[in-house]
Design an enzyme around this catalytic site. Structure first.
Site, PDB file in Angstrom:
ATOM      1  CG  ASP A  54      -1.951  -1.102   1.186  1.00 26.24           C
ATOM      2  OD1 ASP A  54      -2.334  -1.503   0.072  1.00 26.24           O
ATOM      3  OD2 ASP A  54      -2.364  -1.567   2.264  1.00 26.24           O
ATOM      4  CE1 TYR A 112       3.945  -6.666   3.268  1.00 28.97           C
ATOM      5  CE2 TYR A 112       3.147  -8.926   3.222  1.00 28.97           C
ATOM      6  CZ  TYR A 112       3.313  -7.700   2.607  1.00 28.97           C
ATOM      7  OH  TYR A 112       2.851  -7.502   1.329  1.00 28.97           O
TER       8      TYR A 112
END
Length: 246
Positions: A54, A112
């Site tokens: 994002d 992540y």
């Protein structure tokens, strides 16, 4: 002659970008990479990434593939890319792969990391972490983080942007919280992630640390697979795509 398929890794500071994927509006990482490759090859070249990150999210090692009949040493292509890409995007490697390799669909898991700074981050660290203040319940945060490991329906942590998922069940291979000096490092490795899923983990775990959500309530939230107002989306700046596994 058919073009060769190449696998490439890159890191980037996502602060000033709209994310990986090209879209109408602000500049994306994909657009910058494709413009670079097209300039080198003198031909429009598409870069297919392992997935979206994002706006404002960073990457230590994003992976993408592209097709071109490159006849020189892969190292020379890395150098050519490095000379054209901005300082915020760094090519890491280029290697020849089989024609059926796909940066997204060949991936088996992704790692992540979300970085939380304990207290007020310095001007430099503030760009790459989220500051949390106060006496945090770190033991409860660590226990809540460990509850995410395993196969679960993570519907409570999938932000809704009109996406209809076939399933919200994912397998979490690793979910851990580490403390390194003034940082909390939240590591998540899974076979797939949904929209704002990791940032929802981080924000909701912060609510546990701030004693706004009990450990039992966090566990019930996970089991319910229903998103509630207690699921908070942490800022993008603390999130890093660390590695894609194949």
């Amino acid at each position: 002659m058919f073009p060769m398929r190449w696998k490439c890794g890159c890191s980037y500071d996502g602060t000033d970008y709209s994310g990986w994927q090209t879209q109408d509006g602000p500049l994306s990482i994909q657009q910058v990479v494709e413009e670079c490759l097209s300039e080198i090859f003198k031909k429009d070249t598409k870069a297919i990434g392992s997935g979206r990150t994002d706006a404002g999210v960073h990457a230590m090692e994003q992976v993408f593939h592209f097709d071109f009949e490159w006849k020189h040493d892969p190292g020379s292509l890395v150098e050519a890319m490095r000379s054209l890409l901005p300082d915020t995007v760094t090519p890491l490697f280029v290697q020849k792969v089989e024609d059926d390799f796909h940066a997204r669909f060949s991936a088996v898991s992704k790692w992540y990391q979300y970085r939380i700074y304990l207290g007020q981050a310095t001007a430099l660290e503030n760009r790459y972490s989220w500051s949390l203040y106060g006496d945090l319940a770190l033991e409860a945060m660590a226990k809540a983080t460990s509850l995410l490991e395993g196969t679960h329906d993570f519907g409570a942590f999938a932000a809704n942007r009109g996406i209809e998922y076939k399933t919200t069940v994912r397998k979490m291979f690793r979910s851990e919280m580490l403390q390194e000096k003034d940082f909390l490092l939240l590591n998540f490795q899974a076979d797939g992630f949904m929209y704002k899923m990791v940032r929802s983990f981080a924000g909701t775990l912060a609510n546990v640390g701030l004693r706004r959500l009990s450990l039992d309530a966090f566990h019930e939230l996970l089991k319910s697979a229903e998103r509630t107002p207690m699921v908070f989306v942490a800022p993008a700046k603390g999130l890093f795509l660390k590695k894609v596994f194949y």
